[in-house]
Design an enzyme around this catalytic site. Structure first.
Site, mmCIF file in Angstrom:
data_model
loop_
_atom_site.group_PDB
_atom_site.id
_atom_site.type_symbol
_atom_site.label_atom_id
_atom_site.label_comp_id
_atom_site.label_asym_id
_atom_site.label_seq_id
_atom_site.Cartn_x
_atom_site.Cartn_y
_atom_site.Cartn_z
ATOM 1 N N CYS A 148 0.850 -1.184 0.000
ATOM 2 C CA CYS A 148 0.000 0.000 0.000
ATOM 3 C C CYS A 148 0.887 1.236 0.000
ATOM 4 O O CYS A 148 2.097 1.153 0.111
ATOM 5 C CB CYS A 148 -0.880 0.000 1.234
ATOM 6 N N ARG A 153 1.486 1.738 -6.058
ATOM 7 C CA ARG A 153 1.781 0.782 -4.975
ATOM 8 C C ARG A 153 0.556 -0.008 -4.556
ATOM 9 O O ARG A 153 0.651 -0.954 -3.786
ATOM 10 C CB ARG A 153 2.346 1.523 -3.753
ATOM 11 N N TRP A 183 -3.657 -1.896 -1.404
ATOM 12 C CA TRP A 183 -3.611 -3.150 -2.153
ATOM 13 C C TRP A 183 -4.078 -4.208 -1.162
ATOM 14 O O TRP A 183 -3.392 -4.490 -0.174
ATOM 15 C CB TRP A 183 -2.196 -3.449 -2.635
ATOM 16 N N ASN A 196 0.537 0.020 6.205
ATOM 17 C CA ASN A 196 1.010 -0.816 5.103
ATOM 18 C C ASN A 196 1.731 -1.998 5.740
ATOM 19 O O ASN A 196 2.689 -1.810 6.488
ATOM 20 C CB ASN A 196 1.965 -0.019 4.215
ATOM 21 N N GLY A 197 1.229 -3.210 5.507
ATOM 22 C CA GLY A 197 1.880 -4.397 6.080
ATOM 23 C C GLY A 197 0.823 -5.410 6.482
ATOM 24 O O GLY A 197 -0.344 -5.306 6.118
ATOM 25 N N GLU A 225 10.628 -13.573 -19.406
ATOM 26 C CA GLU A 225 10.319 -12.171 -19.086
ATOM 27 C C GLU A 225 9.332 -11.596 -20.095
ATOM 28 O O GLU A 225 8.394 -10.880 -19.728
ATOM 29 C CB GLU A 225 11.605 -11.360 -19.049
ATOM 30 N N LYS A 272 5.653 -9.951 -19.068
ATOM 31 C CA LYS A 272 5.208 -8.612 -19.479
ATOM 32 C C LYS A 272 3.824 -8.688 -20.111
ATOM 33 O O LYS A 272 2.929 -7.919 -19.799
ATOM 34 C CB LYS A 272 6.195 -7.998 -20.488
ATOM 35 N N GLU A 314 0.955 -9.818 -17.520
ATOM 36 C CA GLU A 314 0.627 -8.971 -16.358
ATOM 37 C C GLU A 314 -0.034 -7.658 -16.758
ATOM 38 O O GLU A 314 -0.691 -7.024 -15.945
ATOM 39 C CB GLU A 314 1.853 -8.710 -15.495
ATOM 40 N N HIS A 350 8.699 -31.953 -25.253
ATOM 41 C CA HIS A 350 8.440 -32.944 -24.180
ATOM 42 C C HIS A 350 7.060 -32.756 -23.548
ATOM 43 O O HIS A 350 6.865 -32.988 -22.361
ATOM 44 C CB HIS A 350 9.539 -32.827 -23.111
ATOM 45 N N LYS A 369 3.137 -2.429 -7.358
ATOM 46 C CA LYS A 369 4.502 -2.259 -7.861
ATOM 47 C C LYS A 369 5.515 -3.045 -7.049
ATOM 48 O O LYS A 369 6.474 -3.576 -7.598
ATOM 49 C CB LYS A 369 4.892 -0.777 -7.831
HETATM 50 C C1 AGP Z 1 7.474 -7.218 -12.854
HETATM 51 O O1 AGP Z 1 6.954 -6.638 -14.020
HETATM 52 C C2 AGP Z 1 6.447 -7.349 -11.751
HETATM 53 N N1 AGP Z 1 5.903 -6.115 -11.426
HETATM 54 C C3 AGP Z 1 6.963 -8.142 -10.567
HETATM 55 O O2 AGP Z 1 7.208 -9.440 -11.026
HETATM 56 C C4 AGP Z 1 8.250 -7.614 -9.883
HETATM 57 O O3 AGP Z 1 9.370 -7.804 -10.724
HETATM 58 C C5 AGP Z 1 8.483 -8.440 -8.618
HETATM 59 O O4 AGP Z 1 7.407 -8.232 -7.748
HETATM 60 C C6 AGP Z 1 9.805 -8.114 -7.918
HETATM 61 O O5 AGP Z 1 9.816 -6.756 -7.560
HETATM 62 P P1 AGP Z 1 11.218 -6.115 -7.083
HETATM 63 O O6 AGP Z 1 12.159 -6.196 -8.247
HETATM 64 O O7 AGP Z 1 10.870 -4.710 -6.695
HETATM 65 O O8 AGP Z 1 11.721 -6.937 -5.928
#
Ligand code: AGP
Length: 618
Positions: A2, A27, A75, A101-102, A491, A495, A498, A514, A613
């Site tokens: 959050c 966030r 969040w 936040n937590g 990767e 992208k 997500e 396989h 994020k």
């Molecule tokens: C990546 O596009 C995502 N937002 C997510 O996988 C992110 O890389 C992951 O949560 C790790 O975050 P960090 O690099 O801030 O530790």
């Protein structure tokens, strides 16, 4: 994760809090709320939905006055996104407001005890339980003349009962002009203004007001007014307060002329790759140099094995790091999901170096891995983007990505900056071992060519958008590659999935035969990462297997490859480079492909559903 912001000063708090929430929205964006104190009146507004559709409209319709307040964008962890589960939460008396936040792990036991004592709750959140607990402690001190001290003691007393993580801010009608903050496991920063002060979970929210900050440490409790702030530590009673200066400015965390932060950050990559390289290439020694590893050459030479722990995109970077360090330095590398490293019995030899990678520097899984490594007595380095973040401050040394604030939830520029850092680290380690000056210089020169090459790839954005539109109706994608291109494919798939919500799977091109090749149909596009590197011929054979089953093929191939056009349905050409650097070059069109497809599908590119994020919960 959050976002929190608090303000105390002489200006109206609501506009400052709302602007801060907008800068924190990446966030977490399930709901948002504010609590503003106007003398002895607490004005609370909260609403589900994103800032502009939710709380901003709520405040426009029903404004709150006052020069002190706290705000929160959520969040959801405990309790679904809803108005009543939105922060701030109040204590039983309605005098105390809390944003948090937590995760409070023992909130259910506390909730049961408070219910038995006659408390009633409006929400199903752990934070409301915490607010009631603070209120219960406050009753012990409410007759004390020192209202600030009473509130601080109430917060401290409640936190001593808490098991879990928190970054929080608290205000009370009983202590006008006083704000109390505390952190354990979730970031909290004091912003120092002139006759005004700020609290926030992310410096982006306050950089427009001040660049002088204090990064609070775990167990710190801060008592703040417009004029001053005092910090105590629940663990040691004496707190170390270090004033830092933010390296970036408000402009860096603005979208500018771009429609989305993600597009801006994709286009920043020529500059951020330059920044990641700056001052780190030693041409004369044909090696790389770092200022913050905090390890002597002898210590680095003594490293016999490296474990890299990370999550998400950073984990993909770690996989590429494995290829880089083993290929250029011949040091065995094992990559672990951060959460797995913490909880499984990984036998780790004494001469093992642990490296964690995290853009935000706040990912709880990765922070746990760092602490686990240190607990076992290992040197632990970190590759991090956010200066002053928890992981950056707790690591024994490390490398900053220097990518600047990354606001888009989907990581792009931080990913390529991480790959630059890992390549430099591999060269640095290699040149202490068997890597020749000539080979090192080849890779170093290719690194220096990257900014211009990325610029040319960005020039293909329109063509990539056309390609994305061609495949916009597909429900399933594969991203395939071998060697360095395998994690690059992972990767690319992340992208796409997500931000466009399309099911996309990254897979080893060799492994498809396989089993997963059974899924290939005419409606299953396969993006092949197939530069002319050491795996080209083998990957080409895998590509033919897909084509034999009528799977459409999109190839990310090397300029000058005159075969690929005959076997792929569509081709995006990459500039020629060293094998080690194709992951960086191939990721740029893959990022643009995902971006354009997500926009075509009407998705919220910067704030994809269910995501945040940085995930600061375990
Ligand atoms: C990546 O596009 C995502 N937002 C997510 O996988 C992110 O890389 C992951 O949560 C790790 O975050 P960090 O690099 O801030 O530790």
């Amino acid at each position: 994760m959050c976002g929190i912001i608090g303000y105390v000063g002489g200006k109206q708090a609501a506009p400052i809090l709302l602007d801060g929430l907008r800068r924190l929205e990446y966030r977490g964006y399930d709901s948002a709320g504010v609590a503003v104190l106007d003398r002895a009146e607490l004005g609370v507004r909260k609403k589900t939905g994103k800032i502009d559709e939710g709380i901003a409209r709520e405040l426009a319709a029903d404004p709150v006055q006052g020069t002190m307040g706290i705000a929160h964008t959520r969040w959801a962890t405990h309790g679904a996104p809803s108005d009543e589960n939105s922060h701030p939460h109040l204590d039983a008396s309605g005098r105390i407001a809390v944003v948090h936040n937590g995760v409070i792990e023992n909130y259910e036991q506390m909730r049961e005890r408070l219910l038995a004592a006659g408390h009633t709750f409006q929400s199903s959140t752990d934070t409301e339980v915490l607010a009631h607990l603070i209120g219960e402690h406050y009753e012990k001190y409410q007759d004390e003349p020192d209202r600030a001290g009473a509130l601080t003691r109430a917060v401290s007393g409640a936190l001593r009962e808490v098991i879990g993580t928190y970054g929080l801010a608290v205000v009370s009608t009983e202590a006008p002009g006083v704000m109390v903050g505390a952190r354990r496991g979730s970031p909290l920063i004091v912003g120092i203004g002139h006759d005004e002060n700020f609290l926030t979970s992310d410096a982006n929210a306050i950089v427009a007001h001040t660049r002088e900050v204090v990064f609070l440490n775990d167990y710190d409790v801060v008592t703040m007014t417009a004029e001053r702030f005092d910090v105590v530590n629940l663990g040691t009673d004496t707190a170390t307060v270090q004033i830092s200066k933010l390296e970036f400015d408000a402009e860096d965390s603005q979208r500018g002329e771009f429609e989305h932060f993600m597009l801006k950050e994709i286009h920043e990559q020529p500059r951020t790759v330059e920044n990641a390289l700056r001052g780190r290439i030693d041409q004369e020694g044909a090696t790389a140099r770092f200022g913050g590893l905090n390890m002597t050459p002898a210590e680095l030479r003594g490293v016999q094995r490296i474990i890299i722990a990370a999550s998400g995109t950073s984990w993909h970077a770690a996989l590429i790091g494995e290829y880089l360090i083993e290929g250029l330095a011949h040091v065995p590398v094992e990559v672990e999901f951060a959460h797995e490293f913490c909880y499984r019995m990984t036998p780790v030899r004494r001469d093992t170096l642990v490296l964690v990678i995290s853009q935000s520097g706040e990912t709880a899984d990765t922070l746990m891995a760092l602490r686990e490594a240190q607990r076992r007595g290992h040197k632990a380095l970190a590759i991090v983007n956010v200066v002053g973040s928890t992981i950056a401050r707790e690591a024994d040394g490390g490398i900053y990505m220097h990518a600047g604030p990354e606001i888009g939830v989907a990581s792009t520029k931080a990913f390529t900056a991480t790959l630059v850092a890992l390549t430099l680290l591999a060269i640095h380690l290699g040149r202490m071992r068997m890597l020749s000056a000539g080979r090192a210089l080849e890779v170093l020169r290719a690194l220096e060519a990257l900014p211009a090459q990325i610029e040319s790839l960005l020039g293909q954005s329109d063509a990539i958008r056309e390609l994305a539109l061609k495949y916009a109706s597909a429900d399933d994608f594969f991203f395939l590659g071998r060697g360095y291109s395998y994690p690059t494919a992972l990767e690319g798939a992340l992208k796409l999935k997500e931000i466009s919500y399309i099911h996309a799977e990254g897979y080893s091109a060799a492994e498809m035969k396989h089993g997963p090749i059974a899924l290939i149909e005419e409606t299953t596009p396969c993006v092949f990462v197939i530069p002319q590197d050491s795996m080209y011929d083998k990957t080409m054979a895998n590509l033919e297997m897909i084509r034999a089953r009528k799977g459409p093929v999109i190839a990310l191939a090397t300029e000058g490859d005159d075969l690929i056009g005959k076997v792929a349905d569509d081709v995006i050409f990459l500039p020629r480079s060293q094998e080690e650097l194709y992951p960086i070059l191939a990721s740029v069109p893959a990022q643009l492909f995902a971006y354009h497809l997500a926009v075509a599908r009407g998705c919220d590119v910067d704030k994809p559903r269910n995501l945040a994020k940085s995930v600061t919960v375990l």
